[in-house]
Design an enzyme around this catalytic site. Structure first.
Site, short mmCIF file in Angstrom:
data_model
loop_
_atom_site.label_atom_id
_atom_site.label_comp_id
_atom_site.label_asym_id
_atom_site.label_seq_id
_atom_site.Cartn_x
_atom_site.Cartn_y
_atom_site.Cartn_z
N CYS A 28 -12.13 -23.13 15.07
CA CYS A 28 -11.40 -22.42 14.01
C CYS A 28 -12.05 -22.66 12.64
CB CYS A 28 -9.94 -22.88 14.03
SG CYS A 28 -8.96 -22.26 12.66
N CYS A 31 -9.58 -23.53 9.90
CA CYS A 31 -9.10 -24.91 10.03
C CYS A 31 -10.06 -25.87 9.33
CB CYS A 31 -8.96 -25.29 11.50
SG CYS A 31 -7.81 -24.24 12.41
#
Length: 103
Positions: A28, A31
């Site tokens: 991600c 993230c």
């Protein structure tokens, strides 16, 4: 900030008054972008436990919050979920932190 090694977020939530969580994953990108801000807030709020959870590796910890998108941020107070928000805007983290500390 601690990165969860074992699938034991429930134990951390139960044993700390206030807990902020970032759910993420290695793949991600958003993230990875928000993680430094989350870590910086952890350093500025030493009375609050900040935890990073790999949502794919810790299914029991993920089950504490409805995680439909990554990153998802969650705030717990006295063992109870206060709120959780998905998104990558840094303001989400500070808004959630303000919400959990004002209760």
């Amino acid at each position: 900030m601690i990165e969860l090694e074992n699938d034991n977020l429930k134990e951390i939530v139960d044993n700390n008054e206030t807990v902020m969580v970032q759910y993420g994953a290695t793949w991600c990108g958003n993230c990875r972008i928000t993680k430094p801000k989350f870590k910086r807030l952890a350093g500025e709020n030493e009375n609050i436990k900040f935890v990073y959870v790999d949502a794919e590796k810790q299914p029991d910890s993920r089950a504490l919050v409805e995680v439909s998108n990554l990153p998802t941020f969650a705030a717990f107070k006295n063992g109870q979920l206060v709120n959780s928000i998905a998104g990558n805007k840094p303001s989400i983290i500070t808004d959630l932190l303000n919400e959990v500390t004002s209760n």
